[in-house]
Write a protein that holds these residues in place. Structure first.
Motif, PDB file in Angstrom:
ATOM      1  N   PRO B 211       0.818  -1.228   0.000  1.00 52.83           N
ATOM      2  CA  PRO B 211       0.000   0.000   0.000  1.00 52.83           C
ATOM      3  C   PRO B 211       0.849   1.274   0.000  1.00 52.83           C
ATOM      4  CG  PRO B 211      -0.803  -1.556   1.633  1.00 52.83           C
ATOM      5  CD  PRO B 211       0.489  -2.107   1.124  1.00 52.83           C
ATOM      6  N   ASN B 212       2.027   1.205   0.601  1.00 48.23           N
ATOM      7  CA  ASN B 212       2.898   2.386   0.631  1.00 48.23           C
ATOM      8  C   ASN B 212       3.525   2.711  -0.710  1.00 48.23           C
ATOM      9  OD1 ASN B 212       2.621   3.190   3.268  1.00 48.23           O
ATOM     10  ND2 ASN B 212       4.292   1.914   4.029  1.00 48.23           N
ATOM     11  N   ILE B 213       3.768   1.678  -1.503  1.00 47.53           N
ATOM     12  CA  ILE B 213       4.516   1.915  -2.739  1.00 47.53           C
ATOM     13  C   ILE B 213       3.636   1.839  -3.974  1.00 47.53           C
ATOM     14  CG2 ILE B 213       6.709   1.084  -1.796  1.00 47.53           C
ATOM     15  CD1 ILE B 213       6.226  -1.527  -3.374  1.00 47.53           C
ATOM     16  N   LYS B 214       2.314   1.717  -3.812  1.00 50.81           N
ATOM     17  CA  LYS B 214       1.487   1.398  -4.972  1.00 50.81           C
ATOM     18  C   LYS B 214       1.578   2.453  -6.080  1.00 50.81           C
ATOM     19  CE  LYS B 214      -2.913   3.158  -3.254  1.00 50.81           C
ATOM     20  NZ  LYS B 214      -3.231   3.196  -1.824  1.00 50.81           N
ATOM     21  N   TRP B 215       1.634   3.735  -5.736  1.00 51.71           N
ATOM     22  CA  TRP B 215       1.692   4.753  -6.787  1.00 51.71           C
ATOM     23  C   TRP B 215       3.038   4.742  -7.489  1.00 51.71           C
ATOM     24  CZ3 TRP B 215      -2.667   6.112  -8.552  1.00 51.71           C
ATOM     25  CH2 TRP B 215      -3.776   6.235  -7.710  1.00 51.71           C
ATOM     26  N   GLY B 216       4.090   4.573  -6.712  1.00 54.38           N
ATOM     27  CA  GLY B 216       5.418   4.482  -7.307  1.00 54.38           C
ATOM     28  C   GLY B 216       5.534   3.282  -8.225  1.00 54.38           C
ATOM     29  N   LEU B 217       4.935   2.187  -7.774  1.00 53.87           N
ATOM     30  CA  LEU B 217       4.942   0.959  -8.569  1.00 53.87           C
ATOM     31  C   LEU B 217       4.205   1.175  -9.890  1.00 53.87           C
ATOM     32  CD1 LEU B 217       5.971  -1.940  -7.938  1.00 53.87           C
ATOM     33  CD2 LEU B 217       3.632  -2.520  -7.357  1.00 53.87           C
ATOM     34  N   LEU B 218       3.038   1.785  -9.799  1.00 56.37           N
ATOM     35  CA  LEU B 218       2.245   2.041 -11.002  1.00 56.37           C
ATOM     36  C   LEU B 218       2.997   2.963 -11.965  1.00 56.37           C
ATOM     37  CD1 LEU B 218      -0.474   1.682 -12.438  1.00 56.37           C
ATOM     38  CD2 LEU B 218      -1.286   3.727 -11.263  1.00 56.37           C
ATOM     39  N   TYR B 219       3.645   3.968 -11.396  1.00 55.92           N
ATOM     40  CA  TYR B 219       4.446   4.914 -12.170  1.00 55.92           C
ATOM     41  C   TYR B 219       5.529   4.168 -12.947  1.00 55.92           C
ATOM     42  CZ  TYR B 219       6.703   9.555 -12.656  1.00 55.92           C
ATOM     43  OH  TYR B 219       7.224  10.725 -13.106  1.00 55.92           O
ATOM     44  N   GLY B 220       6.258   3.313 -12.238  1.00 58.79           N
ATOM     45  CA  GLY B 220       7.311   2.526 -12.885  1.00 58.79           C
ATOM     46  C   GLY B 220       6.749   1.624 -13.965  1.00 58.79           C
ATOM     47  N   VAL B 221       5.604   1.003 -13.676  1.00 59.51           N
ATOM     48  CA  VAL B 221       5.026   0.056 -14.626  1.00 59.51           C
ATOM     49  C   VAL B 221       4.550   0.763 -15.896  1.00 59.51           C
ATOM     50  CG1 VAL B 221       3.034  -1.446 -15.014  1.00 59.51           C
ATOM     51  CG2 VAL B 221       4.413  -1.733 -12.976  1.00 59.51           C
ATOM     52  N   ILE B 222       3.935   1.930 -15.789  1.00 65.31           N
ATOM     53  CA  ILE B 222       3.460   2.573 -17.021  1.00 65.31           C
ATOM     54  C   ILE B 222       4.618   3.071 -17.876  1.00 65.31           C
ATOM     55  CG2 ILE B 222       1.144   3.232 -16.178  1.00 65.31           C
ATOM     56  CD1 ILE B 222       2.426   6.163 -16.224  1.00 65.31           C
ATOM     57  N   LEU B 223       5.699   3.532 -17.228  1.00 63.88           N
ATOM     58  CA  LEU B 223       6.868   3.944 -18.015  1.00 63.88           C
ATOM     59  C   LEU B 223       7.506   2.738 -18.686  1.00 63.88           C
ATOM     60  CD1 LEU B 223       8.621   6.596 -15.767  1.00 63.88           C
ATOM     61  CD2 LEU B 223       6.850   6.893 -17.483  1.00 63.88           C
ATOM     62  N   LEU B 275      -0.878   6.023 -27.221  1.00 62.86           N
ATOM     63  CA  LEU B 275      -0.308   5.353 -26.053  1.00 62.86           C
ATOM     64  C   LEU B 275       0.608   6.307 -25.281  1.00 62.86           C
ATOM     65  CD1 LEU B 275       0.420   2.669 -24.457  1.00 62.86           C
ATOM     66  CD2 LEU B 275       2.363   2.511 -26.008  1.00 62.86           C
ATOM     67  N   ALA B 276       1.407   7.087 -26.046  1.00 61.66           N
ATOM     68  CA  ALA B 276       2.318   8.036 -25.400  1.00 61.66           C
ATOM     69  C   ALA B 276       1.528   9.095 -24.635  1.00 61.66           C
ATOM     70  CB  ALA B 276       3.220   8.696 -26.442  1.00 61.66           C
ATOM     71  N   LEU B 277       0.461   9.615 -25.254  1.00 61.34           N
ATOM     72  CA  LEU B 277      -0.346  10.642 -24.590  1.00 61.34           C
ATOM     73  C   LEU B 277      -1.020  10.074 -23.344  1.00 61.34           C
ATOM     74  CD1 LEU B 277      -1.903  12.484 -27.647  1.00 61.34           C
ATOM     75  CD2 LEU B 277      -0.089  13.282 -26.114  1.00 61.34           C
ATOM     76  N   LEU B 278      -1.499   8.838 -23.458  1.00 59.30           N
ATOM     77  CA  LEU B 278      -2.127   8.177 -22.314  1.00 59.30           C
ATOM     78  C   LEU B 278      -1.108   8.028 -21.178  1.00 59.30           C
ATOM     79  CD1 LEU B 278      -4.763   6.674 -21.437  1.00 59.30           C
ATOM     80  CD2 LEU B 278      -3.622   4.572 -22.141  1.00 59.30           C
ATOM     81  N   THR B 279       0.112   7.602 -21.550  1.00 56.63           N
ATOM     82  CA  THR B 279       1.165   7.435 -20.551  1.00 56.63           C
ATOM     83  C   THR B 279       1.456   8.751 -19.844  1.00 56.63           C
ATOM     84  OG1 THR B 279       2.149   5.705 -21.911  1.00 56.63           O
ATOM     85  CG2 THR B 279       3.545   6.668 -20.200  1.00 56.63           C
ATOM     86  N   LEU B 280       1.566   9.838 -20.627  1.00 54.41           N
ATOM     87  CA  LEU B 280       1.840  11.148 -20.021  1.00 54.41           C
ATOM     88  C   LEU B 280       0.689  11.571 -19.124  1.00 54.41           C
ATOM     89  CD1 LEU B 280       3.527  13.195 -22.890  1.00 54.41           C
ATOM     90  CD2 LEU B 280       4.589  12.100 -20.934  1.00 54.41           C
ATOM     91  N   GLY B 281      -0.537  11.261 -19.549  1.00 56.36           N
ATOM     92  CA  GLY B 281      -1.703  11.609 -18.742  1.00 56.36           C
ATOM     93  C   GLY B 281      -1.679  10.894 -17.403  1.00 56.36           C
ATOM     94  N   VAL B 282      -1.464   9.585 -17.433  1.00 58.30           N
ATOM     95  CA  VAL B 282      -1.423   8.813 -16.189  1.00 58.30           C
ATOM     96  C   VAL B 282      -0.262   9.282 -15.318  1.00 58.30           C
ATOM     97  CG1 VAL B 282      -1.175   6.509 -15.200  1.00 58.30           C
ATOM     98  CG2 VAL B 282      -2.491   6.809 -17.272  1.00 58.30           C
ATOM     99  N   LYS B 283       0.865   9.564 -15.961  1.00 62.25           N
ATOM    100  CA  LYS B 283       2.043  10.039 -15.234  1.00 62.25           C
ATOM    101  C   LYS B 283       1.742  11.356 -14.517  1.00 62.25           C
ATOM    102  CE  LYS B 283       6.576  11.928 -16.259  1.00 62.25           C
ATOM    103  NZ  LYS B 283       6.175  13.334 -16.201  1.00 62.25           N
TER     104      LYS B 283
END
Lengths: 295, 311
Positions: B211-223, B275-283
Motif C-alpha cells: 500500500p505504501n509503494i502502490k503509486w510508485g509501482l504504477l508509475y514505474g510500470v506505465i513507463l 499510447l504516449a499521450l495516455l502514458t503522459l496523462g497517467v504520469k
C-alpha cells in the motif's frame, strides 16, 4: 556503517551468503531471496550479454579492432554522431534552461500543458518521432516548405540529424534543472539585490553558478542519449555514406553485411564512451546534490 | 485605449507570481518575461506540438476509411498482438525484478549495494542498437549459443523470444529505479513492527509495503510499458522483420513508411502516439496525486524520469 557494525555485532552467526555481504542485522525476512534473485537476473539479462560484446571484440585482436574502427566511413559516422550530439546538447541546455525558468517562475496560458508535454520525447516511440520529423522537414512538409525557399535543407542532411537529436534531448535538461531551480530560495536573490546587484548580475553571478552542476548534468544526459539514438534519427537523416550516417546505423549496416566483428568493434567504442559518460554523470549528480544542500 | 488594454491583459497573463502590479528586485522586466515565454512557446510548438500534430494529420489525410483500413490490416493487427504479447511478458518480469531489487537495496545494509544500484541503471546508457546486438552475439547463427540452439532447433533471434529478450533489456531499470528511492525514503520501521508483531514476510509485504509503494509501482510500470511497446532500435536488430510474425508496432510503422504507404504508416503510428499521450496523462495524474498526498519520496519524481530513458 562500520561503526554500527562494531557497536552492535550481529547477535547470531549468519549463513554464509549473508555473512559475506550483510553488515547490519535486520528482523526483516527475504534478504537472501531478494538479493539472490536480483543478482542472478541482472547477470543473465544485462551483465553476461554485455560481456559478450567485449569478448567478441577481443577475438579481433588490436589490429583488427583498429582497422574496423578507422575505416573512413566509420570515422565519418563517429564525427557526425559525436559532433551533432554535442551541438544538440548545447542547444538543449539553452532552451532547457529557458523552459525550466518559465515553468518555475512565470505564469502564462498553457503552462500546465507544456509541463506535461515536455516529456513527450520520452513517451513517444522513437520510430513515430522519426517519421513525423522526416515528414515535417521534407521539402513538401509543413516546416520544410517554409525553409526550402530560404535555401535551408533539413531533411536528409546532417542538419536533420541535429533536429532529431534536439527533439529527443530537450526533456533531460528541463527535468534536471527544474527541481533545482524550484529549490532556490528567494532570500539568495534578495540578498544579491540588497547588495546592489542588478537583475542581470544576480542571474549571471548567483543563479547561473548555482545551476551549473544541474545544467552540466542535463548536458551530459542529453549528449549520452543523443550518441546512442537510432529510431528518431534514421528516417530524417537520409543515411548517405560519409555524410549522414550515424554510429548506431553503422552497426546495423555491418550486421546486414554479416560483419559481426566490425559491428562489435563499433559497439565497443560506443559502450566505452557511454560508460565514461555514465561515470561523469554520477560525479555531476553528486556535485548537484552537494551544491543543492549548500544553499 | 486598445493598445494599453491589450498590454494590461498581456501583463496579467504573462506575469511572474505575486508581481502582477509592481516589479520586485527579484523579478525580470516585462519585456524579458515576454521574450522568454515567447521563446519557450515557439520552441514547444515547433519541436513538440508540430510532430505530434503531424502524426494525426498524416494519418487522417485521406479520410477516416483510409485510416481504419491501415489500422485493421491483418499485418497491423498481428503487430498489435505481438506488441501486447511482448509487453505482457517483459513488464511482469521487470516488475518482479524491480520489487526484489528494491526490497534488498532499500530494506537492508550490505556490501556492494552502491555497485548493484549503478549496474541496474546500465541498460539506460547503452544504445538501443547495441541492446539488440548483444543478443545476436549470444544467440545468432555465429553466436556463442548458436550451434547449440541449432541442434535443438530453437530459434531466439529473428523470432519472438529475441524480441522479448531485447525488450526486457531496454526496460530493465524502470520499476527498480522508481521503487528504490521511494522505499529508501520510507525506511523499514513499519515493516519491522509488522514482523516483530508476528506477521510473515509475505503478509508484511502485501499489507504494509505494497500500500505504501502502490503509486510508485504504477508509475514505474506505465513507463516500463510505454517503452516496451514503443521500443524500436533494439527490437529492429533482433526481429528479422518477418511480416505478420516478428513485426511489432514500431517495426510495422517503419516498413509501411519505407514502402511509401504513408497513410497506413501514420495510422499505425497514431496508435503509438495515443499510447504516449495516455502514458503522459497517467504520469501527470500520479504526480498530482502523490504531490497532493504529500507522501514521502516523491519529491524527486519528475527528476527521476530523466535517468530512466524512453522508447
Amino acid at each position: 556503517m562500520a561503526s554500527i557494525a562494531l557497536a552492535a555485532p550481529a547477535p547470531q552467526a549468519r549463513r554464509g551468503f549473508s555473512t559475506l555481504l550483510k553488515r547490519k542485522h535486520s528482523v526483516l525476512p527475504g534478504f537472501s531471496l531478494a538479493l539472490g534473485y536480483s543478482v542472478i537476473y541482472l547477470a543473465l539479462v544485462v551483465l553476461i550479454p554485455l560481456a559478450a560484446v567485449f569478448l567478441k571484440s577481443s577475438t579481433l585482436g588490436w589490429e583488427g579492432f583498429w582497422n574496423a574502427t578507422t575505416q573512413p566511413r566509420v570515422l565519418a559516422s563517429f564525427k557526425l554522431s559525436f559532433g551533432a550530439s554535442l551541438i544538440a546538447a548545447a542547444i538543449n541546455v539553452v532552451f532547457g534552461l529557458i523552459f525550466a525558468w518559465v515553468l518555475v517562475r512565470y505564469r502564462f496560458p498553457g503552462k500546465r500543458l507544456i509541463d506535461a508535454l515536455i516529456d513527450l520525447p520520452f513517451a513517444l516511440p522513437t520510430a513515430v518521432a522519426g517519421i513525423a520529423l522526416a515528414t515535417l522537414y521534407a521539402n513538401n512538409g509543413w516546416v520544410g516548405s517554409v525553409l526550402a525557399p530560404l535555401g535551408v535543407e533539413v531533411a536528409y542532411t546532417p542538419l536533420g540529424v541535429l533536429v532529431a537529436l534536439v527533439f529527443i534531448g530537450l526533456p533531460f535538461v528541463v527535468r534536471t534543472v527544474q527541481p533545482v531551480l524550484e529549490d532556490l530560495e528567494a532570500e539568495v536573490e534578495e540578498a544579491a539585490a540588497c547588495l546592489g546587484a542588478n537583475r542581470w548580475q544576480t542571474f549571471s553571478k548567483v543563479i547561473v553558478p548555482y545551476l551549473t552542476p544541474a545544467l552540466l548534468t542535463g548536458f551530459a544526459l542529453a549528449f549520452a542519449r543523443a550518441v546512442g539514438e537510432y529510431g528518431s534519427v534514421i528516417f530524417i537523416a537520409g543515411n548517405m555514406p560519409m555524410v549522414s550516417e550515424i554510429m548506431p546505423l553503422m552497426i546495423i549496416t555491418k550486421l546486414e553485411q554479416y560483419d559481426y566483428a566490425g559491428a562489435t568493434a563499433i559497439a565497443v567504442v560506443m559502450l566505452i564512451a557511454s560508460f565514461v559518460l555514465l561515470l561523469l554523470i554520477n560525479v555531476l549528480q553528486a556535485w548537484t546534490q552537494r551544491s543543492h544542500q549548500r544553499i | 485605449m486598445a493598445g494599453s488594454a491589450a498590454q494590461s491583459i498581456a501583463r496579467s497573463w504573462f506575469s511572474a507570481p505575486d508581481v502582477s502590479r509592481r516589479r520586485l528586485a527579484t523579478s525580470e522586466p516585462f519585456w524579458v518575461r515576454a521574450v522568454l515565454i515567447a521563446l519557450a512557446l515557439a520552441f514547444f510548438g515547433l519541436f513538440l506540438l508540430l510532430p505530434l500534430a503531424a502524426v494525426f494529420a498524416e494519418a487522417f489525410k485521406k479520410g477516416w476509411s483510409a485510416y481504419a483500413a491501415g489500422v485493421v490490416h491483418p499485418d497491423a493487427l498481428a503487430a498489435i498482438k505481438l506488441t501486447l504479447l511482448v509487453a505482457a511478458t517483459a513488464v511482469p518480469l521487470n516488475l518482479v525484478f524491480g520489487v526484489a531489487a528494491a526490497w534488498a537495496i532499500a530494506k537492508f545494509e550490505f556490501r556492494g549495494k552502491q555497485l548493484l544500484t549503478t549496474l541496474i541503471d546500465l541498460p539506460f546508457s547503452v544504445s538501443p542498437v547495441i541492446s539488440g546486438l548483444i543478443y545476436i552475439l549470444l544467440f545468432g547463427a555465429q553466436g556463442w549459443f548458436g550451434p547449440l540452439l541449432e541442434t535443438y532447433d530453437v530459434k531466439i533471434v529473428f523470432a519472438v523470444p529475441g524480441i522479448v529478450l531485447a525488450t526486457v533489456f531496454v526496460t530493465f531499470p524502470f520499476v527498480a529505479r522508481e521503487l528504490i528511492p521511494l522505499m529508501q525514503a520510507q525506511g523499514s520501521d513499519e515493516e519491522e513492527a509488522s514482523v516483530v508483531l508476528g506477521a510473515s514476510g509475505w503478509t508484511t509485504f502485501r499489507t504494509v509495503t505494497l500500500p505504501n509503494i502502490k503509486w510508485g509501482l504504477l508509475y514505474g510500470v506505465i513507463l516500463c510499458n510505454a517503452r516496451a511497446m514503443g521500443e524500436f532500435g533494439a527490437v529492429s536488430v533482433v526481429s528479422g522483420h518477418i511480416r505478420g510474425l516478428t513485426n511489432t508496432l514500431p517495426l510495422q510503422v517503419e516498413i509501411l513508411y519505407n514502402e511509401y504507404n504513408f497513410v497506413a504508416a501514420f495510422a499505425v503510428a497514431s496508435l503509438l502516439a495515443l499510447l504516449a499521450l495516455l502514458t503522459l496523462g497517467v504520469k501527470s495524474f500520479i504526480e498530482w496525486r502523490t504531490a497532493r498526498a504529500g507522501s514521502g519520496g516523491n519529491s524527486g519524481q519528475q527528476n527521476q524520469f530523466i535517468e530512466r530513458g524512453q522508447p
